[in-house]
Scaffold this motif. Sequence first.
Motif, PDB file in Angstrom:
ATOM      1  N   LEU A  51       0.817  -1.209   0.000  1.00 44.28           N
ATOM      2  CA  LEU A  51       0.000   0.000   0.000  1.00 44.28           C
ATOM      3  C   LEU A  51       0.856   1.268   0.000  1.00 44.28           C
ATOM      4  CD1 LEU A  51      -2.942   1.072   0.213  1.00 44.28           C
ATOM      5  CD2 LEU A  51      -2.607   1.057   2.687  1.00 44.28           C
ATOM      6  N   THR A  52       1.897   1.277   0.799  1.00 45.86           N
ATOM      7  CA  THR A  52       2.737   2.476   0.915  1.00 45.86           C
ATOM      8  C   THR A  52       3.935   2.445  -0.024  1.00 45.86           C
ATOM      9  OG1 THR A  52       3.995   1.493   2.726  1.00 45.86           O
ATOM     10  CG2 THR A  52       2.079   2.847   3.319  1.00 45.86           C
ATOM     11  N   ARG A  53       4.048   1.355  -0.778  1.00 45.59           N
ATOM     12  CA  ARG A  53       5.148   1.168  -1.715  1.00 45.59           C
ATOM     13  C   ARG A  53       6.511   1.213  -1.021  1.00 45.59           C
ATOM     14  NH1 ARG A  53       2.855   0.137  -6.228  1.00 45.59           N
ATOM     15  NH2 ARG A  53       1.181   1.363  -7.093  1.00 45.59           N
ATOM     16  N   ASP A  54       6.517   0.705   0.210  1.00 45.04           N
ATOM     17  CA  ASP A  54       7.777   0.594   0.942  1.00 45.04           C
ATOM     18  C   ASP A  54       8.643  -0.468   0.286  1.00 45.04           C
ATOM     19  OD1 ASP A  54       7.048   2.488   2.782  1.00 45.04           O
ATOM     20  OD2 ASP A  54       6.405   1.044   4.295  1.00 45.04           O
ATOM     21  N   SER A  55       9.912  -0.429   0.590  1.00 42.67           N
ATOM     22  CA  SER A  55      10.804  -1.454   0.041  1.00 42.67           C
ATOM     23  C   SER A  55      10.515  -2.793   0.713  1.00 42.67           C
ATOM     24  CB  SER A  55      12.259  -1.049   0.229  1.00 42.67           C
ATOM     25  OG  SER A  55      12.542  -0.916   1.605  1.00 42.67           O
ATOM     26  N   VAL A  56      10.717  -3.848  -0.043  1.00 40.85           N
ATOM     27  CA  VAL A  56      10.503  -5.192   0.491  1.00 40.85           C
ATOM     28  C   VAL A  56      11.743  -5.620   1.265  1.00 40.85           C
ATOM     29  CG1 VAL A  56       8.917  -5.825  -1.366  1.00 40.85           C
ATOM     30  CG2 VAL A  56      11.335  -6.335  -1.599  1.00 40.85           C
ATOM     31  N   PRO A  57      11.603  -6.586   2.163  1.00 37.02           N
ATOM     32  CA  PRO A  57      12.783  -7.075   2.888  1.00 37.02           C
ATOM     33  C   PRO A  57      13.832  -7.589   1.913  1.00 37.02           C
ATOM     34  CG  PRO A  57      10.763  -8.068   3.726  1.00 37.02           C
ATOM     35  CD  PRO A  57      10.398  -7.291   2.512  1.00 37.02           C
ATOM     36  N   GLU A  58      15.078  -7.606   2.349  1.00 39.24           N
ATOM     37  CA  GLU A  58      16.160  -8.080   1.478  1.00 39.24           C
ATOM     38  C   GLU A  58      15.964  -9.519   1.064  1.00 39.24           C
ATOM     39  OE1 GLU A  58      20.236  -7.340   2.346  1.00 39.24           O
ATOM     40  OE2 GLU A  58      19.752  -5.434   3.291  1.00 39.24           O
ATOM     41  N   LYS A  59      15.479 -10.339   1.987  1.00 35.40           N
ATOM     42  CA  LYS A  59      15.236 -11.741   1.659  1.00 35.40           C
ATOM     43  C   LYS A  59      14.122 -12.271   2.552  1.00 35.40           C
ATOM     44  CE  LYS A  59      18.423 -14.007   4.782  1.00 35.40           C
ATOM     45  NZ  LYS A  59      19.285 -15.137   4.938  1.00 35.40           N
ATOM     46  N   SER A  60      13.591 -13.385   2.149  1.00 33.01           N
ATOM     47  CA  SER A  60      12.586 -14.073   2.942  1.00 33.01           C
ATOM     48  C   SER A  60      12.947 -15.546   2.954  1.00 33.01           C
ATOM     49  CB  SER A  60      11.197 -13.874   2.331  1.00 33.01           C
ATOM     50  OG  SER A  60      10.245 -14.608   3.074  1.00 33.01           O
ATOM     51  N   ASP A  61      12.886 -16.119   4.116  1.00 31.58           N
ATOM     52  CA  ASP A  61      13.234 -17.524   4.259  1.00 31.58           C
ATOM     53  C   ASP A  61      12.235 -18.189   5.204  1.00 31.58           C
ATOM     54  OD1 ASP A  61      14.833 -19.554   3.404  1.00 31.58           O
ATOM     55  OD2 ASP A  61      16.482 -19.136   4.781  1.00 31.58           O
ATOM     56  N   ILE A  62      10.964 -18.016   4.892  1.00 33.22           N
ATOM     57  CA  ILE A  62       9.897 -18.539   5.733  1.00 33.22           C
ATOM     58  C   ILE A  62       9.655 -20.019   5.483  1.00 33.22           C
ATOM     59  CG2 ILE A  62       7.445 -18.312   6.312  1.00 33.22           C
ATOM     60  CD1 ILE A  62       7.729 -15.358   5.369  1.00 33.22           C
ATOM     61  N   HIS A  63       9.838 -20.466   4.249  1.00 33.01           N
ATOM     62  CA  HIS A  63       9.486 -21.835   3.883  1.00 33.01           C
ATOM     63  C   HIS A  63      10.098 -22.908   4.784  1.00 33.01           C
ATOM     64  CE1 HIS A  63       9.485 -25.610   1.592  1.00 33.01           C
ATOM     65  NE2 HIS A  63       8.253 -25.232   1.304  1.00 33.01           N
ATOM     66  N   PRO A  64      11.413 -22.863   5.099  1.00 34.75           N
ATOM     67  CA  PRO A  64      11.975 -23.933   5.939  1.00 34.75           C
ATOM     68  C   PRO A  64      11.295 -24.053   7.307  1.00 34.75           C
ATOM     69  CG  PRO A  64      13.727 -22.703   4.886  1.00 34.75           C
ATOM     70  CD  PRO A  64      12.446 -21.951   4.625  1.00 34.75           C
ATOM     71  N   ILE A  65      11.044 -22.937   7.965  1.00 33.92           N
ATOM     72  CA  ILE A  65      10.398 -23.001   9.280  1.00 33.92           C
ATOM     73  C   ILE A  65       8.948 -23.452   9.139  1.00 33.92           C
ATOM     74  CG2 ILE A  65       9.703 -20.579   9.424  1.00 33.92           C
ATOM     75  CD1 ILE A  65      11.051 -22.562  12.381  1.00 33.92           C
ATOM     76  N   PHE A  93       6.232 -16.992  -2.102  1.00 41.96           N
ATOM     77  CA  PHE A  93       6.460 -15.706  -1.454  1.00 41.96           C
ATOM     78  C   PHE A  93       7.967 -15.468  -1.290  1.00 41.96           C
ATOM     79  CE2 PHE A  93       7.374 -13.295   2.378  1.00 41.96           C
ATOM     80  CZ  PHE A  93       6.664 -12.123   2.153  1.00 41.96           C
ATOM     81  N   ASP A  94       8.670 -16.469  -0.753  1.00 38.95           N
ATOM     82  CA  ASP A  94      10.128 -16.350  -0.591  1.00 38.95           C
ATOM     83  C   ASP A  94      10.804 -16.049  -1.929  1.00 38.95           C
ATOM     84  OD1 ASP A  94       9.931 -16.911   2.142  1.00 38.95           O
ATOM     85  OD2 ASP A  94      10.648 -18.974   1.962  1.00 38.95           O
ATOM     86  N   GLU A  95      10.396 -16.754  -2.968  1.00 37.53           N
ATOM     87  CA  GLU A  95      10.984 -16.562  -4.299  1.00 37.53           C
ATOM     88  C   GLU A  95      10.722 -15.151  -4.823  1.00 37.53           C
ATOM     89  OE1 GLU A  95       9.067 -19.665  -6.488  1.00 37.53           O
ATOM     90  OE2 GLU A  95      10.469 -21.208  -5.796  1.00 37.53           O
ATOM     91  N   LEU A  96       9.505 -14.649  -4.631  1.00 34.42           N
ATOM     92  CA  LEU A  96       9.167 -13.308  -5.115  1.00 34.42           C
ATOM     93  C   LEU A  96      10.005 -12.232  -4.429  1.00 34.42           C
ATOM     94  CD1 LEU A  96       5.296 -13.628  -5.430  1.00 34.42           C
ATOM     95  CD2 LEU A  96       6.924 -13.260  -7.308  1.00 34.42           C
ATOM     96  N   ILE A  97      10.237 -12.401  -3.136  1.00 30.82           N
ATOM     97  CA  ILE A  97      11.065 -11.434  -2.413  1.00 30.82           C
ATOM     98  C   ILE A  97      12.496 -11.473  -2.952  1.00 30.82           C
ATOM     99  CG2 ILE A  97      12.060 -10.839  -0.157  1.00 30.82           C
ATOM    100  CD1 ILE A  97       9.041 -10.142  -0.480  1.00 30.82           C
ATOM    101  N   THR A  98      13.007 -12.674  -3.175  1.00 33.50           N
ATOM    102  CA  THR A  98      14.365 -12.814  -3.726  1.00 33.50           C
ATOM    103  C   THR A  98      14.439 -12.190  -5.116  1.00 33.50           C
ATOM    104  OG1 THR A  98      14.735 -14.826  -2.450  1.00 33.50           O
ATOM    105  CG2 THR A  98      16.156 -14.474  -4.375  1.00 33.50           C
ATOM    106  N   GLU A  99      13.457 -12.486  -5.954  1.00 29.76           N
ATOM    107  CA  GLU A  99      13.426 -11.914  -7.312  1.00 29.76           C
ATOM    108  C   GLU A  99      13.353 -10.394  -7.260  1.00 29.76           C
ATOM    109  OE1 GLU A  99      10.164 -13.662  -9.470  1.00 29.76           O
ATOM    110  OE2 GLU A  99      10.948 -15.682  -9.154  1.00 29.76           O
ATOM    111  N   TRP A 100      12.533  -9.873  -6.386  1.00 30.10           N
ATOM    112  CA  TRP A 100      12.356  -8.424  -6.282  1.00 30.10           C
ATOM    113  C   TRP A 100      13.674  -7.734  -5.970  1.00 30.10           C
ATOM    114  CZ3 TRP A 100       8.399  -5.235  -7.396  1.00 30.10           C
ATOM    115  CH2 TRP A 100       8.501  -3.920  -6.969  1.00 30.10           C
TER     116      TRP A 100
END
Length: 112
Positions: free
Chosen positions: A61-75, A97-104
């Motif tokens: 919504l605010t067009r903030d930057s996304v986190p540098e990486k996401s690694d939710i899948h393993p947990i 979701f993790d892949e999209l963050i990495t791609e972004w």
Amino acid sequence: MKHLEHTLKHIEDELQSLGLWEEEQPPLQDLQSPIPFCYDTLRLPQWLQWVLLPRCHQMILTRDSVPEKSDIHPIAEYYFKEAGINARHLLIRIRRFDELITEWNSPEGRKH
């Protein structure tokens, strides 16, 4: 960001279809734990619903930057296996979701 929005919606839908969606928000102090995934105060589905999804929707919504990486899948994979919950489709969405963050955050993703 459109793909990210769709993936977030799919995560929400999967939580609901698994009966893991809650109507009542946990206490505010439980949502503010400094431990990753609020693992000391919330179950993972609660964290997804009450922390990850709202933060991501706000980010979009605010067009903030996304986190540098996401690694939710393993947990998530570990959590659902230990809980004996067949969350195959939810895990696919979380991995996406993790892949999209990495791609972004890749040089190619930043060009878009």
